[in-house]
Design a protein around this motif. Structure first.
Motif, short mmCIF file in Angstrom:
data_model
loop_
_atom_site.label_atom_id
_atom_site.label_comp_id
_atom_site.label_asym_id
_atom_site.label_seq_id
_atom_site.Cartn_x
_atom_site.Cartn_y
_atom_site.Cartn_z
N GLU A 1 4.91 -0.97 -9.99
CA GLU A 1 5.06 -2.21 -10.74
C GLU A 1 6.41 -2.86 -10.44
OE1 GLU A 1 4.43 -0.30 -14.57
OE2 GLU A 1 6.39 -1.02 -15.20
N ARG A 2 7.32 -2.11 -9.81
CA ARG A 2 8.62 -2.68 -9.45
C ARG A 2 8.58 -3.34 -8.07
NH1 ARG A 2 13.24 0.41 -9.01
NH2 ARG A 2 14.20 -1.64 -9.04
N SER B 1 -5.28 -3.62 -0.45
CA SER B 1 -5.12 -2.74 0.72
C SER B 1 -4.71 -3.53 1.95
CB SER B 1 -6.43 -2.01 1.01
OG SER B 1 -7.03 -1.58 -0.14
N ARG B 2 -4.35 -4.76 1.78
CA ARG B 2 -4.01 -5.61 2.94
C ARG B 2 -2.69 -5.18 3.54
NH1 ARG B 2 -6.46 -9.91 4.78
NH2 ARG B 2 -7.86 -9.77 3.01
N LYS C 1 6.88 12.46 -19.80
CA LYS C 1 8.09 12.23 -20.61
C LYS C 1 9.28 12.00 -19.70
CE LYS C 1 9.34 14.21 -24.42
NZ LYS C 1 9.78 15.31 -25.26
N GLU C 2 9.25 12.65 -18.52
CA GLU C 2 10.37 12.59 -17.60
C GLU C 2 10.25 11.43 -16.61
OE1 GLU C 2 12.41 16.18 -15.17
OE2 GLU C 2 11.03 16.73 -16.77
N PHE C 3 9.03 11.18 -16.13
CA PHE C 3 8.85 10.22 -15.04
C PHE C 3 8.12 8.96 -15.45
CE2 PHE C 3 9.46 14.30 -12.98
CZ PHE C 3 10.41 13.98 -12.02
N ASN D 1 8.23 1.33 -4.21
CA ASN D 1 8.82 2.12 -5.28
C ASN D 1 7.80 3.14 -5.78
OD1 ASN D 1 11.48 0.80 -5.95
ND2 ASN D 1 10.11 -0.97 -5.93
N GLU D 2 8.33 4.23 -6.35
CA GLU D 2 7.40 5.19 -6.96
C GLU D 2 6.63 4.51 -8.08
OE1 GLU D 2 8.47 9.12 -8.11
OE2 GLU D 2 9.82 9.30 -6.41
N GLU D 3 7.33 3.67 -8.85
CA GLU D 3 6.66 2.87 -9.87
C GLU D 3 6.31 1.56 -9.17
OE1 GLU D 3 7.32 2.53 -13.68
OE2 GLU D 3 7.70 4.64 -14.03
N PHE E 1 0.39 -5.58 -14.20
CA PHE E 1 1.58 -4.78 -13.91
C PHE E 1 1.81 -4.70 -12.40
CE2 PHE E 1 0.50 -2.69 -18.01
CZ PHE E 1 1.68 -2.96 -18.65
N ASP F 1 10.29 -14.80 -6.09
CA ASP F 1 10.84 -16.15 -5.95
C ASP F 1 11.10 -16.79 -7.32
OD1 ASP F 1 10.47 -15.69 -3.32
OD2 ASP F 1 8.89 -17.18 -3.00
N VAL G 1 13.52 -11.23 0.73
CA VAL G 1 13.91 -12.28 1.68
C VAL G 1 15.36 -12.07 2.07
CG1 VAL G 1 14.28 -14.76 1.96
CG2 VAL G 1 12.27 -13.93 0.76
N GLN G 2 15.62 -12.11 3.36
CA GLN G 2 16.98 -11.96 3.85
C GLN G 2 17.37 -13.21 4.63
OE1 GLN G 2 18.70 -9.53 2.80
NE2 GLN G 2 17.88 -7.51 3.27
N ARG H 1 2.33 -14.23 -6.78
CA ARG H 1 2.76 -13.76 -8.09
C ARG H 1 1.83 -12.68 -8.60
NH1 ARG H 1 1.95 -18.42 -12.52
NH2 ARG H 1 3.34 -16.99 -13.57
#
Lengths: 428, 211
Positions: A249-250, A190-191, A59-61, A245-247, A162, A276, A219-220, A294
């Motif tokens: 999917e981000r 795992s690459r 519920k929290e995370f 990220n912890e998630e 996701f 991109d 990209v910078q 993608r």
């Protein structure tokens, strides 16, 4: 009389048993532990506690992070985190508890358990529990999850993963993809940046060299050389690795790609990332291709159209009260259609796919604007296993109950007979 | 039995070793079906268009200075803030902080101040506030009018479907401008925002329509 000398006590470990006996003893002890009822009780209790904490914590995370934390095979020890603080309560990961329970059920519930017709019900129910655990393992390793986002009137015949990234090459005709070659996302799970890959496409006039793979990158502009986590600069841009990220999917995967034509020409490398706005265009032998990193697209065997979407907020708030989607399935072979309603806790199960009503949103995140519906689509080869295993467990327990009842009735009637004859004898 | 154990351990180790490392060559032969999710995408896009949708995201003040960014609004941004391209919903747009993670932007939207504040609260799973609570919020000037200062901290879920920033902070200002709701939303790591709280509110008060 002289007392005989007291017997010398040798602790067990000091006894010089032959080597094979020691091993046999250790194996027996291990088997006894693995097949014990005590272990089964502890493991079931742990699963209950883990499920409870996981349910409260999600519920929290969020579901994804919590499911990964508690139930993934990478989770060996977990610490619950509730109400803003981490609890000093180390718990084993649910995946490994389930795996141990599987071993325990095989050793204790099948191998060690007493066998015979009298125990057939118990054995069947143990087999049902094993089936449930094994189904869980299949779901864990073989199921795929993706999302479908639809505005009312919009349709889709594919889901988008996701988390799983891939490299995709599309041959274009008039700017539109005609043929799409998508490398399996398993190649990239795992690459690392030091694991280059050369992808050959049997029908295309070039190979693709993939180097410096990053699971999360941006990209910078400028020169990246010398910066930690930065790749080489190409045309004034470089790929900068950033923390995952912890998630996950981000995350946006990225890498350096290079086209090597079949006649050996090595083109200039280029950067591609999952964020991109457009793919890289590549021209070889008068043919035009787009190349991009993608999230993996997985075609569905049918088309889904969002016919109607209904939602409501709790009065005076922006907290969703309910949301439901009416979708139309269309089969490409014969064009037949069916309507189905998907609600928060009532998914649509069809053709091996389960559509869950995951969430919804608004255009530009503005509640005044048009709403869209988001489905989580799960393709699970063991989707039906939990239901089947529950039936098996029920049948097993049913048989056991009937047999116990029959035994009880038989004993009771025998006792009654005995009492009757005793009464008769007393009367005589 | 001893031999059996040794053999088993060796077999498991061999299996582990064989599973280490990634494939370095792969041959793809079959195309997948073209789906409704497969748009063509812009052909012959430049690197700028591919990476930044045509606009270059500035990562240093020097790069930002090379690319004049049009906006209908002006402000006096604190030192170290980097001006970013404006969008339909970000009429002034800045990034700041050690990693450029914090963002500050101005929006003009339709709606009521309380609804907007509670939308922000929902993004942090914070309890919604009442009109009474809103009246008690601290105030600053935005476009010369009184505006409410809103703060929240926690897991931020306003970044799109399912995305969460575990420990994030909001310092927002909600007021009115020209019959519309004017919002200044500043998001970022809590320590970055608290260190610049006074500068952020001063910046919000400096926002004005361009001449």
């Amino acid at each position: 009389m002289e007392k005989p000398p007291p017997p010398t006590h040798h602790p067990r470990h000091e006894v010089d048993a032959p080597e094979p006996m020691k091993v046999k003893g250790a194996l027996s002890a291990l088997f006894a532990l693995l097949s014990s009822f005590g272990l089964a009780s502890v493991l079931l209790l742990l699963l209950t506690v883990l499920t409870l904490f996981g349910t409260l914590e999600q519920k929290e995370f969020g579901l994804f992070v919590t499911a990964k934390k508690y139930f993934s095979s990478e989770a060996f020890i977990v610490f619950p985190e509730l109400y803003g603080r981490k609890w000093p309560l180390p718990l084993p990961g649910a995946f490994w508890v389930s795996a141990l329970l599987f071993v325990n059920m095989v050793c204790g519930g099948l191998v060690r358990a007493r066998k015979g017709w009298k125990k057939v019900g118990v054995l069947i129910s143990h087999f049902g529990i094993l089936m449930m655990l094994f189904g869980g393992a299949i779901t864990h390793f073989a199921s795929t999850r993706g999302a479908v986002k639809l505005f009312p009137g919009e349709e889709s015949d594919a889901t988008i993963s996701f988390t799983d990234y891939t490299v995709e090459v599309a041959e274009l005709a008039d700017g539109q993809p005609e043929k799409i070659y998508s490398l399996p996302s398993d190649l990239f799970k795992s690459r690392g940046p030091n694991d280059p890959l050369t992808a050959e496409f049997s029908e295309l006039p070039f190979d693709l060299e993939i180097q410096g793979w990053q699971h999360n990158a941006v990209v910078q502009q400028g020169e990246g050389e010398g910066r930690p986590g930065a790749g080489p600069s190409i045309n004034g841009f470089y790929l900068q690795a950033i923390d995952r990220n912890e998630e996950i999917e981000r995350d946006f995967a990225g890498a350096y790609l290079r086209v090597v034509t079949n006649d050996g020409e090595k083109r200039q490398p280029f950067i591609s990332t999952g964020r991109d706005a457009a793919p890289k265009t590549v021209k070889v032998d008068d043919r035009t291709f787009s190349v991009r990193i993608r999230k993996e697209i997985r075609p569905l065997p049918f088309m889904v159209k969002l016919e109607d979407f209904d939602y409501a907020y709790h009065a005076g708030t922006l907290r969703p009260k309910f949301f439901k989607s009416v979708v139309k399935r269309t089969h490409p072979e014969d064009g037949t259609t069916e309507l189905a309603t998907i609600r928060m806790n009532r998914p649509m199960r069809y053709d091996g796919y389960t559509f869950f009503q995951a969430s919804f949103g608004h255009l530009d995140e503005d509640p005044q604007k048009e709403a869209f519906s988001i489905f989580e689509v799960v393709n699970d080869p063991a989707d039906a296993w939990p239901a089947i295993s529950l039936v098996v467990v029920t049948i097993g327990l049913g048989i056991h109950f009937v047999m116990m009842l029959e035994r009880y009735l038989r004993t009771a009637s025998r006792r009654l007979e005995k009492e009757k004859s005793a009464k008769k004898e007393a009367t005589v | 039995m001893h031999l059996f154990f040794q053999t088993s351990i060796l077999a498991v180790a061999a299996l582990q070793l064989s599973s280490c490392g990634e494939e370095s060559d792969y041959t793809q032969s079959d195309p997948r079906r073209v789906t409704t999710l497969d748009g063509g995408g812009k052909v012959d896009a430049t690197d700028e268009q591919r990476f930044f949708g045509g606009e270059v995201k500035a990562t240093t003040p020097e790069i930002a200075a090379q690319q004049p960014i049009e906006s209908d609004f002006t402000s006096e941004a604190p030192d170290g803030w980097i001006k970013q391209p404006t969008t339909q919903f970000r009429l002034l747009n800045y990034s700041f902080g050690p990693d450029g993670e914090a963002e500050a932007y101005l929006s003009l939207v339709q709606g009521q101040p309380l609804d907007n504040i509670n939308r922000w609260m929902n993004q942090f799973d914070a309890p919604e506030i009442t009109v009474g609570d809103m009246n008690g919020l601290p105030e600053v000037r935005l476009f010369g009018n009184r505006a409410k200062v809103v703060e929240a901290r926690g897991a931020y879920k306003g970044m799109g479907r399912g995305a969460v920033k575990a420990d994030w902070a909001l310092l927002g200002v909600v007021g009115v401008y020209s019959g519309q709701l004017a919002t200044v939303k500043v998001l970022g790591p809590p320590d970055v925002l608290s260190a610049q709280r006074a500068e952020i509110l001063q910046w919000a008060s400096s926002i004005a329509a361009a001449e």
